[in-house]
Design a protein around this motif. Structure first.
Motif, PDB file in Angstrom:
ATOM      1  N   GLU A 370      26.538 -13.235   4.746  1.00  0.00           N
ATOM      2  CA  GLU A 370      26.296 -12.068   5.527  1.00  0.00           C
ATOM      3  C   GLU A 370      25.551 -12.301   6.884  1.00  0.00           C
ATOM      4  O   GLU A 370      26.115 -11.991   8.052  1.00  0.00           O
ATOM      5  N   ALA A 371      24.662 -12.885   6.706  1.00  0.00           N
ATOM      6  CA  ALA A 371      23.421 -13.434   7.971  1.00  0.00           C
ATOM      7  C   ALA A 371      24.524 -14.493   8.668  1.00  0.00           C
ATOM      8  O   ALA A 371      24.352 -14.368   9.998  1.00  0.00           O
ATOM      9  N   ALA A 372      25.265 -15.287   7.997  1.00  0.00           N
ATOM     10  CA  ALA A 372      26.129 -16.217   8.848  1.00  0.00           C
ATOM     11  C   ALA A 372      27.253 -15.522   9.770  1.00  0.00           C
ATOM     12  O   ALA A 372      27.518 -16.005  10.809  1.00  0.00           O
ATOM     13  N   ASN A 373      27.887 -14.628   9.106  1.00  0.00           N
ATOM     14  CA  ASN A 373      28.859 -13.896   9.794  1.00  0.00           C
ATOM     15  C   ASN A 373      28.404 -12.896  10.997  1.00  0.00           C
ATOM     16  O   ASN A 373      28.695 -13.307  12.230  1.00  0.00           O
ATOM     17  N   PHE A 374      27.300 -12.258  10.478  1.00  0.00           N
ATOM     18  CA  PHE A 374      26.953 -11.111  11.530  1.00  0.00           C
ATOM     19  C   PHE A 374      25.876 -11.633  12.491  1.00  0.00           C
ATOM     20  O   PHE A 374      25.786 -11.302  13.748  1.00  0.00           O
ATOM     21  N   LYS A 375      25.069 -12.789  12.289  1.00  0.00           N
ATOM     22  CA  LYS A 375      24.236 -13.313  13.350  1.00  0.00           C
ATOM     23  C   LYS A 375      24.503 -14.600  13.719  1.00  0.00           C
ATOM     24  O   LYS A 375      23.708 -15.264  14.364  1.00  0.00           O
ATOM     25  N   ASN A 376      25.793 -15.024  13.317  1.00  0.00           N
ATOM     26  CA  ASN A 376      26.230 -16.437  13.907  1.00  0.00           C
ATOM     27  C   ASN A 376      25.364 -17.441  13.673  1.00  0.00           C
ATOM     28  O   ASN A 376      25.008 -18.139  14.650  1.00  0.00           O
ATOM     29  N   ILE A 377      24.808 -17.754  12.498  1.00  0.00           N
ATOM     30  CA  ILE A 377      24.026 -18.668  12.096  1.00  0.00           C
ATOM     31  C   ILE A 377      24.928 -20.247  12.105  1.00  0.00           C
ATOM     32  O   ILE A 377      26.008 -20.373  11.704  1.00  0.00           O
ATOM     33  N   LYS A 378      24.292 -21.179  13.080  1.00  0.00           N
ATOM     34  CA  LYS A 378      25.236 -22.426  13.287  1.00  0.00           C
ATOM     35  C   LYS A 378      24.138 -23.544  13.474  1.00  0.00           C
ATOM     36  O   LYS A 378      23.135 -23.357  13.048  1.00  0.00           O
ATOM     37  N   ARG A 379      24.802 -24.842  13.429  1.00  0.00           N
ATOM     38  CA  ARG A 379      23.965 -25.998  13.246  1.00  0.00           C
ATOM     39  C   ARG A 379      22.889 -25.944  14.374  1.00  0.00           C
ATOM     40  O   ARG A 379      23.191 -25.574  15.547  1.00  0.00           O
ATOM     41  N   GLY A 380      21.586 -26.443  13.793  1.00  0.00           N
ATOM     42  CA  GLY A 380      20.670 -26.561  14.731  1.00  0.00           C
ATOM     43  C   GLY A 380      19.711 -25.154  14.977  1.00  0.00           C
ATOM     44  O   GLY A 380      18.925 -25.179  15.596  1.00  0.00           O
ATOM     45  N   ASP A 381      20.292 -24.232  14.074  1.00  0.00           N
ATOM     46  CA  ASP A 381      19.471 -22.845  14.428  1.00  0.00           C
ATOM     47  C   ASP A 381      18.245 -23.025  13.378  1.00  0.00           C
ATOM     48  O   ASP A 381      18.103 -23.611  12.314  1.00  0.00           O
ATOM     49  N   VAL A 382      17.314 -22.198  13.738  1.00  0.00           N
ATOM     50  CA  VAL A 382      15.907 -21.829  12.790  1.00  0.00           C
ATOM     51  C   VAL A 382      16.151 -20.687  12.192  1.00  0.00           C
ATOM     52  O   VAL A 382      16.580 -19.595  12.861  1.00  0.00           O
ATOM     53  N   VAL A 383      16.077 -20.358  10.976  1.00  0.00           N
ATOM     54  CA  VAL A 383      16.180 -19.115   9.979  1.00  0.00           C
ATOM     55  C   VAL A 383      14.998 -18.958   9.487  1.00  0.00           C
ATOM     56  O   VAL A 383      14.075 -19.747   9.266  1.00  0.00           O
ATOM     57  N   LEU A 384      14.677 -17.464   9.398  1.00  0.00           N
ATOM     58  CA  LEU A 384      13.542 -16.866   8.524  1.00  0.00           C
ATOM     59  C   LEU A 384      14.099 -16.160   7.316  1.00  0.00           C
ATOM     60  O   LEU A 384      14.938 -15.288   7.283  1.00  0.00           O
ATOM     61  N   LEU A 385      13.362 -16.519   6.017  1.00  0.00           N
ATOM     62  CA  LEU A 385      13.815 -15.912   4.976  1.00  0.00           C
ATOM     63  C   LEU A 385      12.911 -14.793   4.642  1.00  0.00           C
ATOM     64  O   LEU A 385      11.668 -15.210   4.306  1.00  0.00           O
ATOM     65  N   LYS A 386      13.195 -13.744   4.887  1.00  0.00           N
ATOM     66  CA  LYS A 386      12.539 -12.282   4.582  1.00  0.00           C
ATOM     67  C   LYS A 386      11.920 -12.279   3.086  1.00  0.00           C
ATOM     68  O   LYS A 386      10.688 -11.895   2.823  1.00  0.00           O
ATOM     69  N   SER A 387      12.897 -12.917   2.254  1.00  0.00           N
ATOM     70  CA  SER A 387      12.342 -12.850   0.716  1.00  0.00           C
ATOM     71  C   SER A 387      12.898 -14.152   0.245  1.00  0.00           C
ATOM     72  O   SER A 387      14.329 -14.563   0.025  1.00  0.00           O
TER      73      SER A 387
END
Length: 491
Positions: A370-387
């Motif tokens: 869901e995050a990859a589709n709606f927030k357009n996660i791509k190579r080189g991005d920094v992500v935050l895991l809420k849980s």
């Protein structure tokens, strides 16, 4: 009960005003009940509680009422049935040189009816036991007489215990009723009983009093003897027939008196019935007035309830609008703050001073997709895991396949997932160790902070790897030494 004092020389004023000489009755103490008005009710009791007279006078002078009262004796108390004594009662008390008796509160009509009825009935029973022949009951003929009698009875009952005590204590002394009344008058005027009795006995023993009593006795005997002698010579004895006729005439007279008494009693009861009917009509009028008042109050109460309900409803609507306004205002302020932060973050992005951090709500396959589709996660991005709960090696591989540059965690990650990230050299950074600028579901981190945290993590990993390699080498050496030792021992 309230008792008022009025100081005035009673006998001097009374006999100078009306030219009357004291009779035997004038020395008898009496209690007078008054009901003022256009028709004045007057009730008179002696100090033994016996009803002497109940009467009413319409449009008469105060002097006439005073003359009527003094014929029965010396007034000790003037009583009223209301708490605040009327003017006529005060004036009569002054004229009669007596005290005023008033109840603590106004006597109710029902109470006065019961008080008078019970008292008249008990007196009738008491008199019928001690007297023979026909007894004419004194019954109030109207409301004014009833109120006056109720006031007098109430006053007598207030002093009844003391008056009865005086009668008991003086019974063995052989005193005349007049002297006993004198003691009662002193006690009603707040002289202690013992002191009043002693004072009266000393007064009786005085020479002046004895001389006056002797003269009175001699005069009485002289009149009595003279009358007796006169009667003896006035008329010869009756014959038997005349005696029989006299007896029949006497019996007829008794029957006639009894008939008159019964007729008077019937008239009294009719008058009392009329009074009661007037009272009933008055009560009915009061009930009607009260019912009308109750209906008016109920209508007013219902109208007030409806008005109060309307006010409550409108207050509730106003409160809801106010709460909605406060909520919208807080939301607007929050959005404005987020817009300002987003603008600042965007400015930092454009200046290449900061890197965006894309937030993943849950560390699961669905959450990552869901995050990859709606927030357009791509190579080189920094992500935050809420849980990090529920995530394992497979979910970690999904993020690695997306080519993320680093993963920021807010809680403890599972050992399997952590091992996969470390094996693929993906930095795992703790949120408390980095400076994030949050804006709802979006955040940024300064490049200097990010690079510093990644370098620190890489350095820690390198030291960890060196330590592991060293431990492996030491283990190989220990194993080699152990093997050589076993070989030497076997050979």
């Amino acid at each position: 009960m309230l008792v008022h004092r009025y100081h005035r020389n009673f006998e001097e004023k009374l006999f100078s005003d009306y030219g009357q000489k004291p009779s035997l009755k004038i020395h008898r103490g009496i209690i007078v009940g008054l009901d003022p008005g256009m028709t004045v009710g007057v009730a008179i009791l002696d100090l033994s509680g016996e009803i002497l007279d109940v009467n009413s006078f319409k449009e008469v002078s105060r002097a006439y009422i005073t003359r009527h009262i003094i014929n029965y004796g010396k007034t000790v108390l003037v009583a009223t049935d209301v708490h605040n004594p009327p003017k006529l009662v005060k004036k009569m008390a002054t004229s009669l040189n007596s005290r005023i008796f008033s109840p603590y509160r106004d006597l109710a009509v029902s109470y006065k009816n019961d008080l008078v009825d019970d008292y008249v009935y008990l007196q009738d029973q008491r008199l019928s036991m001690h007297r023979s022949g026909v007894i004419n009951k004194i019954i109030p003929q109207n409301a004014h007489e009833r109120d006056a009698l109720a006031a007098a009875i109430q006053a007598y009952k207030n002093y009844q215990k003391k008056l009865k005590q005086i009668e008991r204590r003086t019974k063995s002394l052989g005193l005349t009723p007049q002297i006993v009344d004198d003691i009662k008058i002193l006690v009603i005027n707040e002289i202690p009983i013992t002191k009043a009795i002693n004072y009266t006995l000393e007064k009786i023993k005085s020479p002046t009093h004895q001389a006056r009593e002797s003269a009175h006795d001699v005069s009485s005997k002289t009149i009595s003897n003279g009358t007796k002698k006169y009667k003896e010579f006035e008329k010869p004895p009756n014959t038997p027939r005349e005696d029989h006729a006299l007896e029949a005439s006497s019996e007829l007279s008794k029957l006639q008196n009894k008939l008159k008494s019964q007729e008077k009693q019937i008239k009294n009861l009719q008058n009392k019935n009329k009074i009661l009917e007037d009272d009933i009509r008055q009560y009915q009028d009061e009930v009607t007035q009260l019912e009308t008042k109750i209906q008016r109050l109920q209508f007013q109460y219902s109208r007030n309830i409806l008005h109060q309900k309307e006010i409550t409803k409108k207050n509730s609507i106003i409160k809801g609008i106010h709460e909605k306004y406060n909520h919208e205002k807080a939301l607007r302020q929050d959005l404005e703050a987020q817009i300002k932060l987003i603008k600042r973050i965007r400015a930092m992005e454009l200046s290449r001073e900061a890197s965006p951090v894309k937030i993943i709500d849950s560390f699961s396959k669905d959450g990552i997709r869901e995050a990859a589709n709606f927030k357009n996660i791509k190579r080189g991005d920094v992500v935050l895991l809420k849980s990090s709960k529920g995530g394992g090696s497979h979910t970690a591989l999904l993020l690695i396949k997306l080519g993320v540059k680093a993963v920021i965690t807010t809680d403890k990650m599972s050992h399997q997932a952590k091992e996969v990230f470390e094996k693929n050299n993906i930095p795992l950074l703790e949120e408390k160790n980095v400076d994030l600028n949050m804006a709802d579901d979006f955040a940024v981190i300064m490049n200097t902070d990010l690079n510093g945290a990644i370098d620190k993590w890489l350095k820690n990993q390198e030291e960890k790897k060196k330590k592991e390699d060293r431990n492996k080498l030491l283990k190989i050496m220990d194993d080699y030494k152990a093997q050589r030792k076993r070989s030497t021992h076997n050979s």
